[in-house]
Enzyme design. Sequence first.
Site, PDB file in Angstrom:
ATOM      1  N   ALA A  91       0.844  -1.195   0.000  1.00  0.00           N
ATOM      2  CA  ALA A  91       0.000   0.000   0.000  1.00  0.00           C
ATOM      3  C   ALA A  91       0.878   1.243   0.000  1.00  0.00           C
ATOM      4  O   ALA A  91       1.975   1.233   0.559  1.00  0.00           O
ATOM      5  CB  ALA A  91      -0.864  -0.017   1.255  1.00  0.00           C
ATOM      6  N   GLY A 137       0.781  -5.466   0.663  1.00  0.00           N
ATOM      7  CA  GLY A 137      -0.073  -5.602  -0.518  1.00  0.00           C
ATOM      8  C   GLY A 137       0.695  -6.024  -1.765  1.00  0.00           C
ATOM      9  O   GLY A 137       0.115  -6.631  -2.680  1.00  0.00           O
ATOM     10  N   GLU A 170       0.800  -9.605  -1.497  1.00  0.00           N
ATOM     11  CA  GLU A 170      -0.570 -10.107  -1.704  1.00  0.00           C
ATOM     12  C   GLU A 170      -0.921 -10.163  -3.200  1.00  0.00           C
ATOM     13  O   GLU A 170      -1.605 -11.079  -3.641  1.00  0.00           O
ATOM     14  CB  GLU A 170      -1.567  -9.240  -0.927  1.00  0.00           C
ATOM     15  CG  GLU A 170      -1.448  -9.471   0.586  1.00  0.00           C
ATOM     16  CD  GLU A 170      -2.378  -8.606   1.392  1.00  0.00           C
ATOM     17  OE1 GLU A 170      -2.197  -7.369   1.337  1.00  0.00           O
ATOM     18  OE2 GLU A 170      -3.278  -9.133   2.059  1.00  0.00           O
ATOM     19  N   GLU A 198       2.247  -6.441   7.589  1.00  0.00           N
ATOM     20  CA  GLU A 198       1.186  -5.552   8.078  1.00  0.00           C
ATOM     21  C   GLU A 198       1.105  -5.444   9.598  1.00  0.00           C
ATOM     22  O   GLU A 198       0.832  -4.365  10.127  1.00  0.00           O
ATOM     23  CB  GLU A 198      -0.175  -5.996   7.518  1.00  0.00           C
ATOM     24  CG  GLU A 198      -0.381  -5.658   6.046  1.00  0.00           C
ATOM     25  CD  GLU A 198       0.090  -6.729   5.087  1.00  0.00           C
ATOM     26  OE1 GLU A 198       0.875  -7.616   5.495  1.00  0.00           O
ATOM     27  OE2 GLU A 198      -0.328  -6.684   3.920  1.00  0.00           O
TER      28      GLU A 198
HETATM   29  N1  COA Z   1       4.464   3.602   0.225  1.00  0.00           N
HETATM   30  C1  COA Z   1       4.897   4.812  -0.187  1.00  0.00           C
HETATM   31  N2  COA Z   1       6.200   5.093  -0.361  1.00  0.00           N
HETATM   32  C2  COA Z   1       7.072   4.122  -0.095  1.00  0.00           C
HETATM   33  C3  COA Z   1       6.687   2.841   0.339  1.00  0.00           C
HETATM   34  C4  COA Z   1       5.307   2.604   0.500  1.00  0.00           C
HETATM   35  N3  COA Z   1       4.844   1.401   0.869  1.00  0.00           N
HETATM   36  N4  COA Z   1       7.789   2.085   0.521  1.00  0.00           N
HETATM   37  C5  COA Z   1       8.838   2.882   0.209  1.00  0.00           C
HETATM   38  N5  COA Z   1       8.398   4.098  -0.153  1.00  0.00           N
HETATM   39  C6  COA Z   1       9.212   5.274  -0.517  1.00  0.00           C
HETATM   40  C7  COA Z   1      10.005   5.771   0.664  1.00  0.00           C
HETATM   41  O1  COA Z   1       9.212   6.567   1.487  1.00  0.00           O
HETATM   42  C8  COA Z   1      11.098   6.550  -0.039  1.00  0.00           C
HETATM   43  O2  COA Z   1      10.599   7.754  -0.476  1.00  0.00           O
HETATM   44  P1  COA Z   1      11.412   9.147  -0.156  1.00  0.00           P
HETATM   45  O3  COA Z   1      12.649   9.035  -1.010  1.00  0.00           O
HETATM   46  O4  COA Z   1      10.472  10.210  -0.609  1.00  0.00           O
HETATM   47  O5  COA Z   1      11.700   9.122   1.303  1.00  0.00           O
HETATM   48  C9  COA Z   1      11.353   5.683  -1.277  1.00  0.00           C
HETATM   49  O6  COA Z   1      10.189   4.879  -1.467  1.00  0.00           O
HETATM   50  C10 COA Z   1      12.531   4.768  -1.110  1.00  0.00           C
HETATM   51  O7  COA Z   1      12.317   3.977   0.055  1.00  0.00           O
HETATM   52  P2  COA Z   1      13.459   3.748   1.158  1.00  0.00           P
HETATM   53  O8  COA Z   1      12.797   3.191   2.382  1.00  0.00           O
HETATM   54  O9  COA Z   1      14.263   4.988   1.329  1.00  0.00           O
HETATM   55  O10 COA Z   1      14.343   2.660   0.407  1.00  0.00           O
HETATM   56  P3  COA Z   1      15.129   1.433   1.007  1.00  0.00           P
HETATM   57  O11 COA Z   1      15.839   0.810  -0.122  1.00  0.00           O
HETATM   58  O12 COA Z   1      15.893   1.843   2.209  1.00  0.00           O
HETATM   59  O13 COA Z   1      13.972   0.406   1.535  1.00  0.00           O
HETATM   60  C11 COA Z   1      11.961  -0.882   1.444  1.00  0.00           C
HETATM   61  C12 COA Z   1      13.051  -0.155   0.644  1.00  0.00           C
HETATM   62  C13 COA Z   1      10.914  -1.405   0.479  1.00  0.00           C
HETATM   63  C14 COA Z   1      12.604  -2.043   2.212  1.00  0.00           C
HETATM   64  C15 COA Z   1      11.330   0.087   2.480  1.00  0.00           C
HETATM   65  O14 COA Z   1      10.962   1.277   1.803  1.00  0.00           O
HETATM   66  C16 COA Z   1      10.115  -0.425   3.196  1.00  0.00           C
HETATM   67  O15 COA Z   1      10.251  -1.228   4.109  1.00  0.00           O
HETATM   68  N6  COA Z   1       8.892   0.066   2.829  1.00  0.00           N
HETATM   69  C17 COA Z   1       7.692  -0.265   3.522  1.00  0.00           C
HETATM   70  C18 COA Z   1       7.205  -1.635   3.111  1.00  0.00           C
HETATM   71  C19 COA Z   1       5.997  -2.084   3.893  1.00  0.00           C
HETATM   72  O16 COA Z   1       6.026  -2.329   5.087  1.00  0.00           O
HETATM   73  N7  COA Z   1       4.887  -2.268   3.163  1.00  0.00           N
HETATM   74  C20 COA Z   1       3.694  -2.795   3.718  1.00  0.00           C
HETATM   75  C21 COA Z   1       2.596  -1.832   3.618  1.00  0.00           C
HETATM   76  S1  COA Z   1       1.123  -2.554   4.292  1.00  0.00           S
END
Ligand code: COA
Length: 260
Positions: A66, A111, A114, A134
């Site tokens: 999401a 998601g 998913e 989640e």
């Molecule tokens: N929604 C919106 N933006 C997201 C996102 C999400 N789910 N996941 C990552 N981003 C954005 C970050 O905010 C960042 O944006 P910014 O540059 O404006 O700060 C950009 O994507 C890069 O992410 P970043 O976290 O800096 O990269 P990373 O390589 O260190 O880590 C992930 C990548 C995917 C491991 C990490 O972003 C993450 O854990 N995201 C959340 C995943 C999650 O829990 N999803 C479940 C949702 S229910």
Amino acid sequence: MTSLIDFDIKDDSIAVLTLNRPEAMNALSKGLLDELNEYVRKINADNSLRCTIITGSGEKAFCAGADLKERKGMTEEQVIEAVHYIGSTARNIENMKMPVIAAINGAAFGGGLELALACDMRIAADHAKLGLTETSLAIIPGAGGTQRLPRLIGPGQAKRLIFTAKRITAEEALNLGMAEQVTSSDNLLQKAIETAQAIIKNGPVALRQAKTAINQGLQTDMTTGLSIEHLCYKETVSTDDRLEGLHAFKEKRNPVYKGK
Ligand code: COA
């Protein structure tokens, strides 16, 4: 406006959809989901397309789930609507009439995983991480994850992963049966295309009926499942393709199936 989904066709009949928001880890914004649903509808209506691959742009993320930035400003009702929209998109993918392969090119979380679970099979790049994360955000997988993951890998392992919100490696996903294949990042799309090429050689009606028999049969008891299989088998009997298969066998040539 830049497209949030890239669409390509390989070998005339393999659709490749690429989630294309690399700056947001291909997270599922409303705009991206709108485009994804539109492509799913179009691909499904195109009889020349016989297999779909879903992947993400870049190497970092398949899809980070999401869009958490979009979600932050939402009311409770909007959150419910948003999770429902991811769920219905996953359902639309699951219900596509052709086999769908997720080529997991990087992180698949929440998601994003998913969506991959709604595909018929998953091929992961060896550096990919997968997780239903989640509960770490104080919510639960709400786009099918609590239902599809236990059906795929069993309730015990699904509960372990969902309760701990653990992010696992592609290798662990393979061992658990959550991914069917793992390959190097360089080779991922090629591997997915090779699998799709092996699929599209076969009868389109047979593929659709096999998918229906498996998916519907899994939801029911064995006796009902066998009846579903029988009904699905019958759908293939009156096809030109079945006769073409028999002719090709006799003539020692490859069959040419038309989906009729
Ligand atoms: N929604 C919106 N933006 C997201 C996102 C999400 N789910 N996941 C990552 N981003 C954005 C970050 O905010 C960042 O944006 P910014 O540059 O404006 O700060 C950009 O994507 C890069 O992410 P970043 O976290 O800096 O990269 P990373 O390589 O260190 O880590 C992930 C990548 C995917 C491991 C990490 O972003 C993450 O854990 N995201 C959340 C995943 C999650 O829990 N999803 C479940 C949702 S229910």
